[in-house]
Design a protein around this motif. Structure first.
Motif, mmCIF file in Angstrom:
data_model
loop_
_atom_site.group_PDB
_atom_site.id
_atom_site.type_symbol
_atom_site.label_atom_id
_atom_site.label_comp_id
_atom_site.label_asym_id
_atom_site.label_seq_id
_atom_site.Cartn_x
_atom_site.Cartn_y
_atom_site.Cartn_z
ATOM 1 N N VAL A 7 0.859 -1.180 0.000
ATOM 2 C CA VAL A 7 0.000 0.000 0.000
ATOM 3 C C VAL A 7 0.899 1.235 0.000
ATOM 4 O O VAL A 7 1.762 1.388 0.867
ATOM 5 N N SER A 8 0.692 2.107 -0.986
ATOM 6 C CA SER A 8 1.451 3.349 -1.075
ATOM 7 C C SER A 8 0.604 4.493 -0.528
ATOM 8 O O SER A 8 -0.507 4.722 -1.016
ATOM 9 N N LEU A 35 3.738 -1.443 3.606
ATOM 10 C CA LEU A 35 3.367 -0.118 3.129
ATOM 11 C C LEU A 35 4.597 0.738 2.863
ATOM 12 O O LEU A 35 5.701 0.438 3.308
ATOM 13 N N GLY A 85 2.872 0.632 -5.044
ATOM 14 C CA GLY A 85 1.957 -0.341 -4.474
ATOM 15 C C GLY A 85 0.797 -0.745 -5.357
ATOM 16 O O GLY A 85 0.496 -0.104 -6.374
ATOM 17 N N PHE A 87 -2.146 -0.724 -4.035
ATOM 18 C CA PHE A 87 -3.185 0.162 -3.514
ATOM 19 C C PHE A 87 -2.559 1.518 -3.180
ATOM 20 O O PHE A 87 -1.377 1.606 -2.842
ATOM 21 N N ALA A 89 -3.336 5.143 -0.902
ATOM 22 C CA ALA A 89 -4.131 5.811 0.128
ATOM 23 C C ALA A 89 -3.554 7.207 0.352
ATOM 24 O O ALA A 89 -2.449 7.520 -0.105
ATOM 25 N N LEU A 102 -5.717 0.178 7.806
ATOM 26 C CA LEU A 102 -5.523 -0.638 6.605
ATOM 27 C C LEU A 102 -5.974 -2.083 6.832
ATOM 28 O O LEU A 102 -6.550 -2.709 5.930
ATOM 29 N N LEU A 106 -8.653 -3.119 3.832
ATOM 30 C CA LEU A 106 -8.172 -3.897 2.687
ATOM 31 C C LEU A 106 -9.007 -5.151 2.388
ATOM 32 O O LEU A 106 -9.233 -5.473 1.208
ATOM 33 N N VAL A 160 -8.938 4.282 0.427
ATOM 34 C CA VAL A 160 -7.920 3.395 -0.144
ATOM 35 C C VAL A 160 -8.419 3.034 -1.547
ATOM 36 O O VAL A 160 -9.584 2.669 -1.726
ATOM 37 N N ARG A 162 -7.618 1.157 -5.482
ATOM 38 C CA ARG A 162 -6.789 0.279 -6.300
ATOM 39 C C ARG A 162 -5.913 1.148 -7.208
ATOM 40 O O ARG A 162 -6.403 2.050 -7.876
ATOM 41 N N LYS A 163 -4.628 0.856 -7.277
ATOM 42 C CA LYS A 163 -3.721 1.640 -8.123
ATOM 43 C C LYS A 163 -4.149 1.587 -9.591
ATOM 44 O O LYS A 163 -4.076 2.593 -10.314
#
Length: 293
Positions: A7-8, A35, A85, A87, A89, A102, A106, A160, A162-163
């Motif tokens: 997670v980024s 993360l 990541g 994901f 946030a 998270l 998630l 959050v 999805r990338k």
């Protein structure tokens, strides 16, 4: 604990050295540890760089300093350009995440690939961190475009994403100065579902002079966002929904102009609101407020 992938987290900051360390620590203190935190310093003139130096040995933190103040949109997009990541946030430099944020959010992505964003409720704190009375808001789940047009209820610091969703719809619109999250959520909402977690996963700090208090600027940008949405997605919602969104905006303008003592302009805006949705009692009430002053 299940590993859902990296997670980024993106934090754009400008002259927030007094709060930033607490924000960073709240991210690093997550029970979900896979993360990275990307802090983009938007040309701060305070001691932000010195404050961030204490995290230089933390491999999960990257600090990027822009040489001049470019505005939150540019800074946030710079952060997005750095993420690695699955994901993404966001947390603003004056807010705090709860430790299990998270971990709780998630798993909600697993049920459906159509879930693009998971967001939550908020706790409110003052400048010193004291908890304020709860502010009740209406939140929505699923296909939310029509409701989102009427009110931006998706708490930015809770979201959050999805990338791949951000890759698909694009990042923040740099033609906007405010409301950039609302614009992003609207673009995502026409393609993906939102999931709401009814828990307070972060603390939103209310303090004097923060950007959300700049109401005139906010309304002008909201008008741009509605016009942009109508051009891009003319058939996404019923015409009456878009009319109501505009009416709400004009009603806000009317009450702001009334507060500022410009009653003639307040009347103009109240009439505009009523013309958009004459079937709504609230816009008749706005007009009456303006008439009686």
């Amino acid at each position: 604990m299940v590993d859902y992938g990296l997670v980024s987290i993106v934090t754009a900051t400008y002259n927030m050295a007094q709060y930033l360390p607490l924000t960073v620590e709240s991210v690093l203190g997550q029970t979900y540890q896979n993360l990275e935190l990307i802090v983009v310093d938007d040309g701060s003139s305070d001691d932000t760089s010195e404050v961030m130096a204490r995290f230089a040995a933390e491999p999960r933190v990257r600090y990027i300093r822009l040489e001049r103040n470019c505005g939150q949109t540019v800074a946030k997009n710079r952060g997005l350009s750095e993420v690695k990541g699955a994901f993404v946030a966001f947390v603003d430099a004056d807010n705090l995440w709860k430790p299990n944020k998270l971990e709780r959010q998630l798993p909600l992505f697993v049920a459906s690939e159509r879930t693009g964003v998971v967001y939550s409720d908020a706790e409110y704190i003052d400048g010193s961190g004291a908890v304020l009375p709860y502010i009740e808001r209406k939140y929505h789940d699923g296909d939310i475009t029509a409701k989102l047009l009427l009110s931006n209820f998706v708490n930015f610091n809770s979201a959050v994403v999805r990338k791949e969703v951000i890759d698909e719809v694009g990042g923040f619109d740099e033609a906007l100065a405010m409301g950039i999250d609302w614009d992003l959520w609207l673009r995502i909402s026409v393609r993906y579902r939102f999931r709401f977690l009814p828990e307070q996963t972060y603390s939103y700090r209310l303090w004097e002079n923060q950007m959300s208090h700049q109401k005139v600027k906010r309304l002008k940008n909201a008008e741009k966002i509605l016009e942009k949405f109508q051009r891009a997605y003319p058939d996404a919602v019923p015409a009456k929904t878009l009319d109501e969104a505009k009416a709400l905006l004009y009603a806000d303008y009317a009450l702001l102009e009334l507060k500022n003592g410009t009653k003639s302009e307040a009347m103009t805006q109240a009439v505009r609101a009523l013309k958009m949705r004459p079937d709504r009692l609230q816009f008749w009430k706005t007009l009456i407020k303006v008439i009686i002053g």
